[in-house]
Each structure stands twice: as C-alpha cells, then as structure tokens.
Design an enzyme around this catalytic site. Structure first.
Site, PDB file in Angstrom:
ATOM      1  CG  ASP A  14      12.172  66.131  -0.550  1.00 49.52           C
ATOM      2  OD1 ASP A  14      10.959  66.327  -0.353  1.00 49.52           O
ATOM      3  OD2 ASP A  14      12.646  65.948  -1.696  1.00 49.52           O
ATOM      4  CG  ASN A  62       7.019  74.021   0.232  1.00 51.65           C
ATOM      5  OD1 ASN A  62       7.792  73.967   1.179  1.00 51.65           O
ATOM      6  ND2 ASN A  62       7.136  73.193  -0.810  1.00 51.65           N
TER       7      ASN A  62
HETATM    8  C1  FPP Z   1       9.148  68.086   2.475  1.00 50.44           C
HETATM    9  O1  FPP Z   1       8.413  66.922   2.251  1.00 50.44           O
HETATM   10  C2  FPP Z   1       8.802  68.724   3.753  1.00 50.44           C
HETATM   11  C3  FPP Z   1       8.149  69.910   3.875  1.00 50.44           C
HETATM   12  C4  FPP Z   1       7.681  70.697   2.715  1.00 50.44           C
HETATM   13  C5  FPP Z   1       7.785  70.479   5.178  1.00 50.44           C
HETATM   14  C6  FPP Z   1       8.698  70.167   6.325  1.00 50.44           C
HETATM   15  C7  FPP Z   1       8.233  70.908   7.501  1.00 50.44           C
HETATM   16  C8  FPP Z   1       8.299  70.487   8.770  1.00 50.44           C
HETATM   17  C9  FPP Z   1       8.882  69.191   9.166  1.00 50.44           C
HETATM   18  C10 FPP Z   1       7.795  71.401   9.845  1.00 50.44           C
HETATM   19  C11 FPP Z   1       8.854  72.403  10.170  1.00 50.44           C
HETATM   20  C12 FPP Z   1       8.358  73.603  10.828  1.00 50.44           C
HETATM   21  C13 FPP Z   1       9.121  74.420  11.630  1.00 50.44           C
HETATM   22  C14 FPP Z   1       8.533  75.649  12.193  1.00 50.44           C
HETATM   23  C15 FPP Z   1      10.506  74.123  11.986  1.00 50.44           C
HETATM   24  P1  FPP Z   1       7.457  66.846   0.982  1.00 50.44           P
HETATM   25  O2  FPP Z   1       6.077  67.215   1.398  1.00 50.44           O
HETATM   26  O3  FPP Z   1       8.013  67.684  -0.123  1.00 50.44           O
HETATM   27  O4  FPP Z   1       7.546  65.325   0.639  1.00 50.44           O
HETATM   28  P2  FPP Z   1       7.333  64.657  -0.796  1.00 50.44           P
HETATM   29  O5  FPP Z   1       8.413  65.204  -1.699  1.00 50.44           O
HETATM   30  O6  FPP Z   1       7.493  63.201  -0.513  1.00 50.44           O
HETATM   31  O7  FPP Z   1       5.952  65.030  -1.251  1.00 50.44           O
END
Ligand code: FPP
Length: 230
Positions: A14, A62
């Site tokens: 996260d 998401n």
């Molecule tokens: C959370 O940060 C992260 C995600 C929703 C996506 C994570 C995905 C990857 C790193 C790619 C992985 C893909 C594969 C195929 C392994 P957030 O966007 O919720 O952060 P925030 O809470 O600060 O907005």
C-alpha cells in the site's frame, strides 16, 4: 542464532499513490515504482527461504478507481508478467493467481494463463499474485463451489475447505502492510487466521530489503501460541 524464516508471507503493498503525490508525480508513476519494489522484495524473500509469497496486486474494490488508473494497472501487470518478473520466476518459482477472472482484459488473462503454464513444474517456491481478489468473495466462491458439488456436509472441516479456496496454500505466517494503514482490507481472510501482522509506515515504493530484515527480526520475537498456553 539463526532466524526462523516464515513459510508463507503476505504483503499488502500500500501507498503507491501517496508516494507519487508526495513527489508531485502522477499515481501511475507510484505504481511503476511499486512494481520495481515488488521485483526486488520478491527476489529477496525467496533467497531468504520464504516458500510462498502472496501479494495483493489488485483488489476487487480497485475497480472503483478511475478508468485511466485501472487501465494502467492492467497494462503494467501484463508488462511485468512478460518482462521484469521473468527474472525472478526463471529462478524455479511457480506463479499462481488468486481471484476472480471476470472483468479482466483478455490480454491479461492470456498472459496469466501462459505464466501459470510455464511455471507449473517449478518447485523452489510459489509467488501467489492476488489479482481481482477479495477475501469475502473467495469465501462466497468456496460456498458456491461446495454447494454446486453437493459435498457431503459431514466431510466439511476447516482443513477440507482449503481445497476449495482459489489455491490450496499453507496458512499465512506473516502479513506485512505498508503505508501506515492498520487494516487487512479483505486480504486472504481464511488463510490469515493465525498470521502475525506487521504494519510499517513506509510507502510501498520505499520499502527496502533492510525493512524486510527488520520484519523478520520482529517475527522471531513474537510468541506464536496458536491459541495454546505458553
Ligand atoms: C496500492 O497503492 C497498490 C496497488 C493498488 C497496486 C499495486 C500493484 C502493483 C505494484 C503491480 C503488481 C502487479 C503484478 C502482476 C504482480 P495505492 O494506490 O492504494 O496507494 P494509496 O493508498 O497511497 O493511494
């Protein structure tokens, strides 16, 4: 004294968005940076002896994000699976996916199937990518499956249910969540029953190997009793 390495580690990656905003970048750049961290940390975990690594890459919730962000994450995942993740999985790692297959773009589904097929016989460790995943949806799907198969009620046990989960994996020993949020957000609810939880304020793109080492040290200081007395 050598440290005990948890068999099954889960990571709620996260903070990509906040990492980017703090740097005046767009959210996509945060996800890109987060994907680099995933590659480094996954490789490090497997080298340390972790046998199963489950990562929360895309939750069912998401899909509520903007179309641009969802499209970016789908494309990024395809690129990762075809490109940089190969470095890790070519090292005898089996890749599996947990989650619903609906709503995912055809190109991603094809890539997922290909990677699963290519790595099915790898046996050093497992990378379980939770994609379009929700812990409650998983339990709903288990129940549907059991009802559908007309399974004998008397044969249903806590253990037998594991066979109907998206994947039959050992229980999680340790779950790490980055970014200073103290929630489990619908991640692997059934598998998490006795996991040690570790929360760290660092945003996922800034999570380093040294942070993982620190988590392992703390894990070794925890007293895992599984409901038993000391
Ligand atoms: C959370 O940060 C992260 C995600 C929703 C996506 C994570 C995905 C990857 C790193 C790619 C992985 C893909 C594969 C195929 C392994 P957030 O966007 O919720 O952060 P925030 O809470 O600060 O907005």
């Amino acid at each position: 004294m050598s440290l005990i390495i948890p068999n099954h580690v889960g990571i709620i990656m996260d903070g990509n968005g906040r990492w980017a905003t703090k740097r005046n970048l767009n959210r996509s750049q945060g996800h890109l940076a987060g994907s680099e961290t995933l590659i480094d940390i996954a490789e490090y975990c497997f080298n340390k002896g972790v046998k199963v690594l489950s990562v929360f890459a895309f939750s069912t919730e998401n899909f509520k994000r903007s179309k641009d962000e969802v499209d970016f994450l789908m494309d990024l995942s395809i690129k990762l699976l075809k490109g940089k993740l190969k470095k890790i999985i070519n090292n005898n790692i089996k890749v599996i996916f947990s989650g619903r297959k609906d709503r995912l773009p055809e190109q991603l589904l094809k890539t997922m199937t290909k990677v699963e097929k290519e790595t099915v016989n790898n046996d050093k460790a497992i990378l379980n990518i939770c994609f379009n995943y929700g812990g409650r949806s998983e339990i709903v799907d288990v129940i549907k499956n059991i009802v559908n198969k007309q399974v004998d009620i008397n044969s249903i046990t806590e253990d037998s249910i594991k066979k109907y989960l998206y994947n039959d994996l050992p229980d999680l020993d340790l779950v790490i969540r980055t970014s200073g949020e103290y929630r489990i957000s619908n991640f692997m609810l059934y598998q998490m029953a006795y996991a040690e939880l570790y929360f760290i304020d660092t945003y996922w793109p800034d999570f380093k190997k040294e942070d993982f080492d620190q988590v392992i040290i703390e894990y070794n200081q925890r007293d895992r009793r599984f409901g038993n007395v000391k």
